[in-house]
Every structure is written in structure tokens, then in C-alpha cells.
Write a protein that holds these residues in place. Sequence first.
Motif, mmCIF file in Angstrom:
data_model
loop_
_atom_site.group_PDB
_atom_site.id
_atom_site.type_symbol
_atom_site.label_atom_id
_atom_site.label_comp_id
_atom_site.label_asym_id
_atom_site.label_seq_id
_atom_site.Cartn_x
_atom_site.Cartn_y
_atom_site.Cartn_z
ATOM 1 N N LYS A 59 7.530 -6.023 6.522
ATOM 2 C CA LYS A 59 6.651 -6.403 7.629
ATOM 3 C C LYS A 59 6.322 -7.897 7.605
ATOM 4 N N ASP A 60 6.112 -8.434 6.394
ATOM 5 C CA ASP A 60 5.728 -9.849 6.295
ATOM 6 C C ASP A 60 6.092 -10.381 4.914
ATOM 7 N N ILE A 61 6.416 -11.660 4.843
ATOM 8 C CA ILE A 61 6.702 -12.341 3.566
ATOM 9 C C ILE A 61 5.859 -13.598 3.525
ATOM 10 N N HIS A 62 5.027 -13.707 2.497
ATOM 11 C CA HIS A 62 4.180 -14.892 2.352
ATOM 12 C C HIS A 62 4.265 -15.361 0.904
ATOM 13 N N ASP A 63 4.932 -16.486 0.691
ATOM 14 C CA ASP A 63 5.206 -16.989 -0.667
ATOM 15 C C ASP A 63 5.952 -15.908 -1.449
ATOM 16 N N THR A 64 5.324 -15.381 -2.501
ATOM 17 C CA THR A 64 5.976 -14.335 -3.299
ATOM 18 C C THR A 64 5.402 -12.951 -2.997
ATOM 19 N N LYS A 65 4.621 -12.844 -1.942
ATOM 20 C CA LYS A 65 4.021 -11.557 -1.576
ATOM 21 C C LYS A 65 4.779 -10.941 -0.400
ATOM 22 N N ILE A 66 5.054 -9.658 -0.549
ATOM 23 C CA ILE A 66 5.796 -8.939 0.489
ATOM 24 C C ILE A 66 4.959 -7.769 0.986
ATOM 25 N N ALA A 67 4.724 -7.738 2.298
ATOM 26 C CA ALA A 67 4.013 -6.619 2.914
ATOM 27 C C ALA A 67 5.037 -5.643 3.484
ATOM 28 N N LEU A 68 4.855 -4.374 3.183
ATOM 29 C CA LEU A 68 5.805 -3.350 3.596
ATOM 30 C C LEU A 68 5.183 -2.379 4.593
ATOM 31 N N SER A 69 6.033 -1.620 5.238
ATOM 32 C CA SER A 69 5.546 -0.657 6.226
ATOM 33 C C SER A 69 6.496 0.524 6.331
ATOM 34 N N PHE A 121 2.421 0.214 -4.560
ATOM 35 C CA PHE A 121 3.290 -0.912 -4.892
ATOM 36 C C PHE A 121 4.704 -0.368 -5.085
ATOM 37 N N VAL A 122 5.647 -0.993 -4.405
ATOM 38 C CA VAL A 122 7.031 -0.518 -4.409
ATOM 39 C C VAL A 122 7.925 -1.570 -5.059
ATOM 40 N N ASP A 123 8.680 -1.160 -6.066
ATOM 41 C CA ASP A 123 9.631 -2.050 -6.745
ATOM 42 C C ASP A 123 10.885 -2.135 -5.891
ATOM 43 N N LEU A 124 11.180 -3.343 -5.414
ATOM 44 C CA LEU A 124 12.329 -3.555 -4.536
ATOM 45 C C LEU A 124 13.549 -4.051 -5.304
ATOM 46 N N GLY A 125 13.457 -4.015 -6.629
ATOM 47 C CA GLY A 125 14.556 -4.503 -7.458
ATOM 48 C C GLY A 125 14.197 -5.832 -8.078
ATOM 49 N N GLY A 126 13.127 -5.839 -8.873
ATOM 50 C CA GLY A 126 12.668 -7.078 -9.500
ATOM 51 C C GLY A 126 11.501 -7.711 -8.787
ATOM 52 N N VAL A 127 11.179 -7.245 -7.607
ATOM 53 C CA VAL A 127 10.058 -7.765 -6.824
ATOM 54 C C VAL A 127 9.234 -6.580 -6.316
ATOM 55 N N ASP A 128 7.917 -6.702 -6.434
ATOM 56 C CA ASP A 128 7.032 -5.642 -5.940
ATOM 57 C C ASP A 128 6.522 -5.994 -4.550
ATOM 58 N N GLY A 129 6.509 -5.000 -3.665
ATOM 59 C CA GLY A 129 5.942 -5.165 -2.337
ATOM 60 C C GLY A 129 4.778 -4.200 -2.180
ATOM 61 N N LEU A 130 3.820 -4.547 -1.328
ATOM 62 C CA LEU A 130 2.656 -3.688 -1.105
ATOM 63 C C LEU A 130 2.800 -2.902 0.191
ATOM 64 N N LEU A 131 2.728 -1.604 0.054
ATOM 65 C CA LEU A 131 2.694 -0.708 1.212
ATOM 66 C C LEU A 131 1.234 -0.306 1.389
ATOM 67 N N HIS A 132 0.547 -1.014 2.315
ATOM 68 C CA HIS A 132 -0.884 -0.767 2.507
ATOM 69 C C HIS A 132 -1.105 0.597 3.145
ATOM 70 N N ILE A 133 -2.256 1.190 2.881
ATOM 71 C CA ILE A 133 -2.570 2.519 3.408
ATOM 72 C C ILE A 133 -2.441 2.568 4.930
ATOM 73 N N SER A 134 -2.757 1.437 5.585
ATOM 74 C CA SER A 134 -2.689 1.392 7.050
ATOM 75 C C SER A 134 -1.261 1.353 7.568
ATOM 76 N N GLU A 135 -0.281 1.103 6.666
ATOM 77 C CA GLU A 135 1.125 1.020 7.068
ATOM 78 C C GLU A 135 1.947 2.213 6.577
ATOM 79 N N MET A 136 1.266 3.217 6.039
ATOM 80 C CA MET A 136 1.986 4.370 5.505
ATOM 81 C C MET A 136 2.417 5.356 6.581
ATOM 82 N N SER A 137 1.715 5.352 7.703
ATOM 83 C CA SER A 137 2.029 6.292 8.766
ATOM 84 C C SER A 137 1.436 5.784 10.071
ATOM 85 N N TRP A 138 2.019 6.251 11.188
ATOM 86 C CA TRP A 138 1.432 5.928 12.486
ATOM 87 C C TRP A 138 0.086 6.643 12.627
ATOM 88 N N GLY A 139 -0.070 7.729 11.877
ATOM 89 C CA GLY A 139 -1.336 8.457 11.888
ATOM 90 C C GLY A 139 -2.246 7.993 10.763
#
Length: 368
Positions: A248-258, A210-228
Motif C-alpha cells: 500500500k505504501d513505502i516510506h523509507d524502510t517502512k512498508i504498509a501492507l493491505s 507483521f509480515v516477513d517479505l523475505g528479509g523485510v517486515d511489512g505492517l498489515l494494519h488491522i484497518s487493512e485486513m479486510s473491507w469489513g
Amino acid sequence: MSELSFEQMLDESFKTIRNGEVVEGTVIDVKPDEIILNIGYKADGIITKSEYSNDQSLDLTTVVSVGDTMTVKVLKVNDGEGQVLLTYKRLAAEKGNERLREAYENKEVLKATVTQILGGGICATVDEVRVFIPASLVSDSYEKDLSKYEGQEIEFVISEFNPRRNRVIGDRRQLLVAERAEKQKELFAKLQVGDRIDGTVKNVTDFGAFVDLGGVDGLLHISEMSWGRVDNPKKLFHVGDPLTVLVKDIHDTKIALSLKFPETNPWANAAEDFAVGKIITGKVARMTDFGAFVELAPGVDALLHVSQISRTHVDKPSDVLSIGQEITAKIVDLNEEEKKISLSMKVLEPEHTEESDSVASGDDASEE
């Protein structure tokens, strides 16, 4: 009319005081644990350390000087030794209670220094009144260790005020929640898919970070951490690490990161890097009964079918290969659309001809 004695006249020249009365005095002596005041009475007034402050480590000579004027409250006109016992702390607390009552009614934000850490929360002092902030109201997230707040100046509101029960409760959490909501609103108003944004790793789990983007947390899923492949996120990231991520994606208050940035995509130049006919080196990443998957680059696995391992018969890959083994093979097929690559080790082996068989047989015969 009888004449008054000198003592009687002297007594009448002093004012009369009562228990509970608020008086003003001048400091005539200060000791580390005691203050002596002239209050215009026939006896001097005494303020002990415990009646000056709740801080028993305080040296009174560092906060009060001879000649200072103080407003105090009378506890006892005669303390048994002919002196007047005074309190500074209780009068300040009464004023403090009134101050806190107003703050409670007006929902005012107060600022004070944390003076004590308890098992169930923290304490801050406002005008000699102790405000208790339960652990659940200290932060907007779970805090295992509250010791970091000791001596820190914090903001809070009074959520419960009952001075009769000596119960004054502070709440810092609602301020943080409101501040976070405002930051979320500002961030979501400008954030778009494809944006790159700086953040800080807030928490790491087995499935991602979980990454704090400045008041909002985004999820960096294990599958998006690397091309490998990533087996354990906790080996890659730690709480507090700075990180630049891709939205990568924004859905309501959820943010997917990569962290899979387009320019680092190993398939971007696949036609050139993995062209059919190219001889390439890779490591065996995993195996099945029908073949072995070879990592050519992070995020690029190629299939080495069991029939393409050797010109001699191989029952299953694990009979001749091992995980982590480095092999050299030829690319025999590339499907960019489906991201599939086929390899062959067999084609790099010299062909086994009939002529070589006959030569070998003749040699055997001559030896006989």
C-alpha cells in the motif's frame, strides 16, 4: 668399559619422553572409555575418555580402531601405575585455539554444530574448543526458546578471543543483520506500491500483523485486513501463516501492507449492487441514538435513521432493534463518492389510512 645389562640395553633402545611433549603412537587396544597406544616408550600410553573428548557420552570404540595412528601430548610420564598418561583433547584444543585466533583476526565466518544449550546462550565446538554465543548474539530478534538450536549447524564469527581466561565468544547476530540488510537493499530496489508479494506472518498484535517479505517486515494494519471490520487480528492470523499481500505504501524502510485488493472492493459495483429502490437484507452492526448502522456486505454499512425504522414513533433504535438482528429494508439514497447509503424499513410497511381508521372505529361501535 663395563658391559650393560639386558635391562639397561632395553631401556636405552626406547626413546626418552617428557611431560608436555607431543608424540605419535599406534592404537593397540580400545575400550569404551580408554585408548591404549604404543608410543615407542618402555610403557604404553593411556588416553582416558575425558582426555579424548568433552562428550562424556561418547563410546571410544566408535571413533578409534586398533592400528590407527594418533598424535597426542604427554601429560604424565608415570601416572603412578607405570603408564604414560596422554591427552588428545588438549592438543586438539591448542590447535583449535590457534585456528580460532586466526579466525578472530581475519573475521572469518565459522560453521559448527550447537552442542549445548545454556540459560544465557548456546555453545558450539570448533576443533575441541568450546565457543559460547550469548542469547543476545544468537539471532537478530529476541529468541525466548533456544532449544531449537540444539544439534543445528550454524554460522558465526568470533567477537572475543581470550584463551587464557577460557573465554571465546561467538556472534551469529551480526551475520544475520548483514544478510538482512542485503536482502532489504535488493527488495527495496525492486518493490513498488501496488505490487503483490508473498510473505509469512511473523508476529500478530492487537493493532495488526507483521509480515516477513523475505528479509523485510511489512505492517498489515488491522484497518487493512479486510473491507469489513476486524475486532481481533489474533483470531484471523497466526505466526507462520503464508500470506499474499498488497503493497500500500513505502516510506523509507517502512512498508504498509493491505489485503484490500481492488477486485474485491465491495463498492466497485455499488451503483448496481446498492441501487436506490432495491430491497436488501442486512445485519444490525451498531447503534446510536439517531439510528442503526446495518452491514449490507463486508465493508459496506448503511444508515437506518431512527425516523425510518417504523411508521409508528420510535424514540431510539435499541427500543426495537438489537445488534446482530437481520432486517429487510429499502435503499432510499446512495452516495458513491462519500460511500454513504441510507435505508428505510418504514416504506415497506403498509400505509395507515383514514378509511381504515373509520372502519376500525365502526367495528368498535357495533361491538358496543
